[in-house]
Scaffold this motif. Structure first.
Motif, PDB file in Angstrom:
ATOM      1  N   GLY A   1       5.498   4.552  12.271  1.00  0.00           N
ATOM      2  CA  GLY A   1       5.504   3.726  13.485  1.00  0.00           C
ATOM      3  C   GLY A   1       4.263   2.882  13.643  1.00  0.00           C
ATOM      4  N   ILE A   2       3.487   2.747  12.557  1.00  0.00           N
ATOM      5  CA  ILE A   2       2.267   1.914  12.612  1.00  0.00           C
ATOM      6  C   ILE A   2       2.619   0.497  12.140  1.00  0.00           C
ATOM      7  N   ARG A   3       2.313  -0.479  12.980  1.00  0.00           N
ATOM      8  CA  ARG A   3       2.640  -1.872  12.659  1.00  0.00           C
ATOM      9  C   ARG A   3       1.637  -2.450  11.657  1.00  0.00           C
ATOM     10  N   THR A   4       2.142  -3.343  10.815  1.00  0.00           N
ATOM     11  CA  THR A   4       1.285  -3.934   9.788  1.00  0.00           C
ATOM     12  C   THR A   4       1.408  -5.451   9.777  1.00  0.00           C
ATOM     13  N   ASN A   5       0.338  -6.067   9.323  1.00  0.00           N
ATOM     14  CA  ASN A   5       0.292  -7.511   9.096  1.00  0.00           C
ATOM     15  C   ASN A   5      -0.105  -7.683   7.632  1.00  0.00           C
ATOM     16  N   VAL A   6       0.853  -8.097   6.812  1.00  0.00           N
ATOM     17  CA  VAL A   6       0.565  -8.222   5.381  1.00  0.00           C
ATOM     18  C   VAL A   6      -0.056  -9.593   5.133  1.00  0.00           C
ATOM     19  N   THR A   7      -1.261  -9.549   4.588  1.00  0.00           N
ATOM     20  CA  THR A   7      -2.101 -10.740   4.534  1.00  0.00           C
ATOM     21  C   THR A   7      -2.303 -11.242   3.109  1.00  0.00           C
ATOM     22  N   LEU A   8      -2.839 -12.459   3.009  1.00  0.00           N
ATOM     23  CA  LEU A   8      -3.079 -13.110   1.720  1.00  0.00           C
ATOM     24  C   LEU A   8      -1.765 -13.390   0.997  1.00  0.00           C
ATOM     25  N   CYS A   9      -0.787 -13.903   1.760  1.00  0.00           N
ATOM     26  CA  CYS A   9       0.504 -14.270   1.191  1.00  0.00           C
ATOM     27  C   CYS A   9       0.458 -15.738   0.764  1.00  0.00           C
ATOM     28  N   PHE A  10       0.791 -15.965  -0.494  1.00  0.00           N
ATOM     29  CA  PHE A  10       0.772 -17.336  -1.027  1.00  0.00           C
ATOM     30  C   PHE A  10       2.085 -17.743  -1.692  1.00  0.00           C
ATOM     31  N   SER A  11       3.134 -16.902  -1.570  1.00  0.00           N
ATOM     32  CA  SER A  11       4.411 -17.286  -2.189  1.00  0.00           C
ATOM     33  C   SER A  11       5.580 -16.650  -1.450  1.00  0.00           C
ATOM     34  N   ALA A  12       6.756 -17.264  -1.605  1.00  0.00           N
ATOM     35  CA  ALA A  12       7.959 -16.753  -0.948  1.00  0.00           C
ATOM     36  C   ALA A  12       8.371 -15.378  -1.483  1.00  0.00           C
ATOM     37  N   PRO A  13       8.349 -15.141  -2.802  1.00  0.00           N
ATOM     38  CA  PRO A  13       8.716 -13.795  -3.261  1.00  0.00           C
ATOM     39  C   PRO A  13       7.774 -12.716  -2.744  1.00  0.00           C
ATOM     40  N   GLN A  14       6.505 -13.042  -2.605  1.00  0.00           N
ATOM     41  CA  GLN A  14       5.578 -12.059  -2.005  1.00  0.00           C
ATOM     42  C   GLN A  14       6.049 -11.716  -0.591  1.00  0.00           C
ATOM     43  N   ALA A  15       6.438 -12.750   0.155  1.00  0.00           N
ATOM     44  CA  ALA A  15       6.867 -12.540   1.540  1.00  0.00           C
ATOM     45  C   ALA A  15       8.163 -11.731   1.603  1.00  0.00           C
ATOM     46  N   LEU A  16       9.065 -11.971   0.664  1.00  0.00           N
ATOM     47  CA  LEU A  16      10.327 -11.223   0.627  1.00  0.00           C
ATOM     48  C   LEU A  16      10.039  -9.737   0.399  1.00  0.00           C
ATOM     49  N   LEU A  17       9.148  -9.443  -0.532  1.00  0.00           N
ATOM     50  CA  LEU A  17       8.839  -8.040  -0.828  1.00  0.00           C
ATOM     51  C   LEU A  17       8.113  -7.375   0.342  1.00  0.00           C
ATOM     52  N   ALA A  18       7.250  -8.114   1.006  1.00  0.00           N
ATOM     53  CA  ALA A  18       6.547  -7.534   2.165  1.00  0.00           C
ATOM     54  C   ALA A  18       7.550  -7.143   3.250  1.00  0.00           C
ATOM     55  N   ALA A  19       8.548  -7.990   3.444  1.00  0.00           N
ATOM     56  CA  ALA A  19       9.571  -7.675   4.452  1.00  0.00           C
ATOM     57  C   ALA A  19      10.366  -6.450   4.035  1.00  0.00           C
ATOM     58  N   LYS A  20      10.709  -6.375   2.748  1.00  0.00           N
ATOM     59  CA  LYS A  20      11.453  -5.212   2.253  1.00  0.00           C
ATOM     60  C   LYS A  20      10.656  -3.927   2.472  1.00  0.00           C
ATOM     61  N   ALA A  21       9.325  -4.018   2.320  1.00  0.00           N
ATOM     62  CA  ALA A  21       8.471  -2.834   2.480  1.00  0.00           C
ATOM     63  C   ALA A  21       8.353  -2.403   3.944  1.00  0.00           C
ATOM     64  N   GLY A  22       8.709  -3.315   4.855  1.00  0.00           N
ATOM     65  CA  GLY A  22       8.659  -2.946   6.276  1.00  0.00           C
ATOM     66  C   GLY A  22       7.508  -3.545   7.044  1.00  0.00           C
ATOM     67  N   ALA A  23       6.961  -4.669   6.554  1.00  0.00           N
ATOM     68  CA  ALA A  23       5.854  -5.322   7.269  1.00  0.00           C
ATOM     69  C   ALA A  23       6.311  -5.803   8.646  1.00  0.00           C
ATOM     70  N   THR A  24       5.457  -5.678   9.613  1.00  0.00           N
ATOM     71  CA  THR A  24       5.746  -6.221  10.945  1.00  0.00           C
ATOM     72  C   THR A  24       5.522  -7.731  10.943  1.00  0.00           C
ATOM     73  N   TYR A  25       4.418  -8.170  10.328  1.00  0.00           N
ATOM     74  CA  TYR A  25       4.088  -9.586  10.207  1.00  0.00           C
ATOM     75  C   TYR A  25       3.790  -9.906   8.749  1.00  0.00           C
ATOM     76  N   ILE A  26       4.102 -11.135   8.356  1.00  0.00           N
ATOM     77  CA  ILE A  26       3.646 -11.650   7.060  1.00  0.00           C
ATOM     78  C   ILE A  26       2.766 -12.861   7.356  1.00  0.00           C
ATOM     79  N   SER A  27       1.619 -12.923   6.701  1.00  0.00           N
ATOM     80  CA  SER A  27       0.670 -14.017   6.955  1.00  0.00           C
ATOM     81  C   SER A  27       0.543 -14.957   5.759  1.00  0.00           C
ATOM     82  N   PRO A  28       1.359 -16.016   5.714  1.00  0.00           N
ATOM     83  CA  PRO A  28       1.133 -17.054   4.703  1.00  0.00           C
ATOM     84  C   PRO A  28      -0.109 -17.868   5.072  1.00  0.00           C
ATOM     85  N   PHE A  29      -0.968 -18.117   4.072  1.00  0.00           N
ATOM     86  CA  PHE A  29      -2.252 -18.788   4.308  1.00  0.00           C
ATOM     87  C   PHE A  29      -2.106 -20.294   4.068  1.00  0.00           C
ATOM     88  N   ILE A  30      -1.686 -20.973   5.110  1.00  0.00           N
ATOM     89  CA  ILE A  30      -1.353 -22.394   5.019  1.00  0.00           C
ATOM     90  C   ILE A  30      -2.520 -23.257   4.522  1.00  0.00           C
TER      91      ILE A  30
END
Ligand code: G3P
Length: 218
Positions: free
Chosen positions: A101-130
């Motif tokens: 039940g601990i929320r996470t913000n997965v950081t240092l995201c630079f690609s769409a597949p990274q973001a897809l995997l973070a969501a699969k893992a259960g990330a609360t937030y994904i942080s793409p570094f624009i």
């Protein structure tokens, strides 16, 4: 859209919190180091200022260390969101933390597949570094668009948090693309609210008011 301030400076955070325009805060080790204070001390004070998600980043890079730090950070306050780097050990830790039940913000995201995997893992937030993608002659906003689209396609509940924002147009573009949140430096929040025509118009109104009987006051 949720608007977070990307800062560990409590004076900056108090300034924008007083305007009622921010929903939360994100920090990172660089921002905390600039304050000269400990992460714990800074996060506890920020949690007293803002009642919303407060991202605090782990510095371990192994599964056990990330989980241990994540639990410690989460125990500081119910609003703490544990910021985890987008590496294999990080995603393992995200899975464990999410199960607790601990929320996470997965950081240092630079690609769409990274973001897809973070969501699969259960990330609360994904942080793409624009901004950092733009700095490297890429298109940061195209990444936001891809992630928002992929998450929508599959009903993934991870929220897209546009990070490494450099200027107001980044915020507008992220909002138009449907990013759930943006984390914005203090300077850019002030740039968002200011407009030269507002300043010119206000100066004119005040000047005209001074010429009115009673100085324009009711
Ligand atoms: O906090 C993460 C991110 O917003 C960092 O931004 O400006 O250091 O690329 P920046």
């Amino acid at each position: 859209m949720e608007i977070f301030i990307d800062s560990a400076d409590v004076a900056e955070i108090r300034d924008v919190a007083a305007m009622g325009v921010i929903d939360g805060v994100t920090t990172n080790p660089t921002l905390v180091a600039r304050t000269g204070r400990s992460l714990r001390e800074v996060i506890v004070e920020i949690c007293e200022i803002v009642d919303g998600p407060i991202s605090a980043e782990v510095i371990s890079t192994d599964y056990e260390g990330i989980v241990r730090e994540g639990r410690q950070l989460a125990a500081l306050h119910r609003n703490v969101v544990v910021k985890v780097p987008l590496i294999a050990e990080g995603l393992k830790a995200v899975r464990t933390l999410a199960s607790e039940g601990i929320r996470t913000n997965v950081t240092l995201c630079f690609s769409a597949p990274q973001a897809l995997l973070a969501a699969k893992a259960g990330a609360t937030y994904i942080s793409p570094f624009i901004g950092r993608i733009d700095d490297a002659a890429g298109d940061g906003m195209a990444l936001v668009e891809q992630i928002v689209g992929i998450y929508r396609n599959y009903g993934l509940r991870t929220k897209v948090l546009a990070a490494s924002i450099r200027h107001p147009v980044h915020v507008v573009q992220a909002a138009r693309l449907g990013a759930h949140a943006a984390t914005v430096p203090h300077k850019v929040i002030h740039q968002l609210l200011s407009h030269p025509l507002t300043d010119v118009g206000l100066a004119r109104f005040l000047e005209d008011a001074r010429r009115s009987p009673g100085g324009g006051r009711g």
